[in-house]
Design a protein around this motif. Structure first.
Motif, short mmCIF file in Angstrom:
data_model
loop_
_atom_site.label_atom_id
_atom_site.label_comp_id
_atom_site.label_asym_id
_atom_site.label_seq_id
_atom_site.Cartn_x
_atom_site.Cartn_y
_atom_site.Cartn_z
N ASP A 14 -0.68 -9.84 -132.03
CA ASP A 14 0.09 -8.60 -131.96
C ASP A 14 -0.42 -7.58 -132.97
O ASP A 14 -0.45 -6.37 -132.69
CB ASP A 14 1.58 -8.89 -132.17
N GLU A 15 -0.84 -8.04 -134.14
CA GLU A 15 -1.40 -7.13 -135.13
C GLU A 15 -2.70 -6.51 -134.64
O GLU A 15 -2.94 -5.31 -134.80
CB GLU A 15 -1.66 -7.88 -136.44
N GLU A 38 -3.70 -6.13 -131.52
CA GLU A 38 -3.48 -5.23 -130.39
C GLU A 38 -2.88 -3.89 -130.83
O GLU A 38 -3.11 -2.87 -130.19
CB GLU A 38 -2.58 -5.91 -129.36
N ASP A 39 -2.15 -3.90 -131.93
CA ASP A 39 -1.56 -2.65 -132.43
C ASP A 39 -2.62 -1.70 -132.99
O ASP A 39 -2.39 -0.50 -133.07
CB ASP A 39 -0.52 -2.95 -133.52
N GLY A 40 -3.76 -2.23 -133.38
CA GLY A 40 -4.83 -1.40 -133.90
C GLY A 40 -5.88 -2.23 -134.60
O GLY A 40 -5.55 -3.11 -135.40
N HIS A 41 -7.16 -1.99 -134.27
CA HIS A 41 -8.24 -2.77 -134.87
C HIS A 41 -9.52 -1.94 -134.89
O HIS A 41 -9.62 -0.90 -134.24
CB HIS A 41 -8.46 -4.07 -134.10
N HIS A 58 -11.95 -10.67 -132.78
CA HIS A 58 -10.64 -11.20 -133.15
C HIS A 58 -10.68 -12.72 -133.20
O HIS A 58 -10.97 -13.38 -132.20
CB HIS A 58 -9.57 -10.75 -132.14
N THR A 90 -10.23 3.41 -135.57
CA THR A 90 -9.63 2.20 -135.00
C THR A 90 -9.35 2.43 -133.52
O THR A 90 -9.40 3.56 -133.04
CB THR A 90 -8.33 1.82 -135.71
N THR A 91 -9.02 1.34 -132.85
CA THR A 91 -8.64 1.42 -131.44
C THR A 91 -7.52 0.44 -131.20
O THR A 91 -7.23 -0.42 -132.06
CB THR A 91 -9.83 1.11 -130.52
N THR A 92 -6.83 0.54 -130.09
CA THR A 92 -5.79 -0.40 -129.73
C THR A 92 -6.18 -1.15 -128.48
O THR A 92 -7.09 -0.74 -127.74
CB THR A 92 -4.45 0.33 -129.48
N ALA A 93 -5.50 -2.27 -128.24
CA ALA A 93 -5.79 -3.06 -127.05
C ALA A 93 -5.39 -2.28 -125.80
O ALA A 93 -4.39 -1.56 -125.78
CB ALA A 93 -5.05 -4.38 -127.10
#
Length: 452
Positions: free
Chosen positions: A377-378, A380-383, A389, A448-451
């Motif tokens: 969940d972390e 997917e919120d932003g990476h 992962h 960053t990007t999100t899922a």
């Protein structure tokens, strides 16, 4: 005797839980105590009350209960659902029963969901404001997860959890709510801002915002099941230990290891866990060891990563640190570890780089593999767009799948990344531990990007 019922909440941050002592000024009921009775007994002594009853809301999946041992130490009744199958004598209680504890009236309420026979206890004195001890049922802003008992029962227990929450939600608005889980425990169905608060909450508060009391059943079940995260591997061993009454006695002590015995333990593949600060470990450590800095999350990650009943040795340069670490491990049933106190800097030949997000930016042109060890969940919120992962609990088994190159390892705070970096370094990989807060990524305008 005090005029009104008093509730003393005891934080157990090492387990992400709370225990409660409720009393009338003379005698007390203790709800969901941890294995170590010291804090509970100190609270009772300070309040000048006798422990007359001890209750578990359920057979716990995340820690070894101290209820049986505490009850026996004080000659108190141990209350547990009559339908639970256990290997010891207790006072089996059923929903609807009233239990008298001094001047306290304690109503037993069946609240299945977190477990099949979960119960809550609603205490009051002389018709005054009540307090509901809800265990893993209705929590602050969420509910207890329903996938810990049997994967085939998860959805049915989720429906039961909704109904149980509605049962507690029908209590008077001013009823104080005192859950056990929801303060960092993986037993909570999801995280929420309310779930970490330190102040008192009421049923009225929860009726306004708790999904179990706002959503219709089917929508609630879908949302709850979609929010479940990973289950720490040691959880599967907790219920059997609790059914056997494992917490009734003291834990087996650690056994000291000499330097030669420590070296032999490393060579035969024991898990040698270094308790020192992660920065000190990165600077210099004993090759073949793993960094799990001592703190409130220590037992969770040792219990999650070290195979159950595998040989475990704790390593530190400060002998006083061993006591708290051993206590926390005993709380989840890990006993009899080896222990060694470092005395010679010559032992510490291992090292790897440690940096922050500013250092990450400065090295932007260097070839590297970014490894994000946060939970799904972390991530997917932003990476980071190029990040791989790999949750920290999977690093040990999936390290070989990582591409060649220097591994830059990060998490949300640096704590889990320290564990992961040490695991990867132990396999021979070149690693850089990014030991910084994830919020700094935004402050430094790192993309960053999100899922999807």
């Amino acid at each position: 005797m005090v005029e009104d019922m008093q509730v003393i909440t005891l934080e157990v941050p090492e387990l992400g839980n709370r225990s409660h002592l409720v009393h009338d000024g003379t005698v007390a009921l203790v709800v969901d105590p941890p294995r170590d009775p010291a804090a509970v007994e100190a609270a009772a002594e300070q309040a000048g009350v006798e422990i007359a009853a001890v209750a578990d809301t359920h057979v716990h999946n995340d820690y070894v209960s101290g209820a049986l041992g505490l009850a026996r130490r004080h000659g108190a009744d141990y209350l547990l659902a009559a339908d639970e199958r256990v290997d010891f004598e207790r006072v089996g209680v059923r929903g609807g029963e009233q239990v008298r504890v001094g001047a306290l009236d304690v109503l037993v309420v069946d609240t299945p969901g977190h477990t099949r026979h979960h119960q809550s206890f609603v205490a009051s004195q002389d018709g005054g404001r009540a307090a509901a001890f809800s265990g893993g049922s209705l929590l602050l802003g969420t509910v207890g997860r329903t996938d810990l008992v049997d994967e085939h029962l998860t959805e049915a227990l989720a429906r039961a959890q909704w109904a149980s929450a509605r049962t507690l939600g029908a209590l008077p608005d001013d009823t104080h709510l005192h859950p056990t889980h929801g303060f960092g425990s993986f037993c909570a169905g999801s995280t929420s801002a309310a779930g970490t608060c330190s102040g008192a909450a009421t049923i009225g508060d929860e009726r306004e915002a708790n999904p179990a009391l706002v959503l219709e059943r089917d929508a609630f079940v879908r949302e709850l099941l979609a929010g479940f995260g990973p289950i720490p591997s040691y959880y599967q061993h907790m219920a059997p230990l609790n059914r056997a009454g494992a917490g009734r006695g003291a834990a087996r002590p650690a056994h000291p290891l000499s330097a030669d015995e420590l070296d032999a333990a490393v060579r035969r593949g024991a898990w040698v866990v270094d308790l020192r600060a992660r920065r000190d470990f990165a600077h210099a450590h004993l090759p073949g060891t793993v960094s799990v800095e001592y703190g409130t999350q220590f037992a969770t990650y040792v219990g999650w990563l070290v195979p159950w009943q595998h040989e475990l040795v704790l390593l530190t340069d400060a002998a006083p640190d061993l006591g708290p670490a051993l206590r926390d491990l005993a709380a989840i049933g890990i006993e009899g570890a080896g222990a060694h106190v470092l005395t010679s800097p010559a032992e510490l030949a291992g090292t790897y780089r440690r940096t922050d997000w500013a250092g990450f930016l400065e090295a932007a042109t260097a070839p590297r593999v970014v490894v994000d060890v946060r939970q799904r969940d972390e991530f997917e919120d932003g990476h980071l767009p190029d990040a791989i992962h790999l949750p920290v609990q999977d690093v040990e088994v999936a390290a070989d799948s990582l591409p060649a190159g220097e591994l830059w390892v990060h998490c949300r705070s640096g704590y889990r990344a320290g564990i992961a970096a040490s695991l990867l370094h132990r396999t021979g990989r070149s690693v850089v531990h990014v030991d910084d807060a994830w919020e700094r990524v935004g402050e430094l305008a790192i993309p960053t990007t999100t899922a999807a």
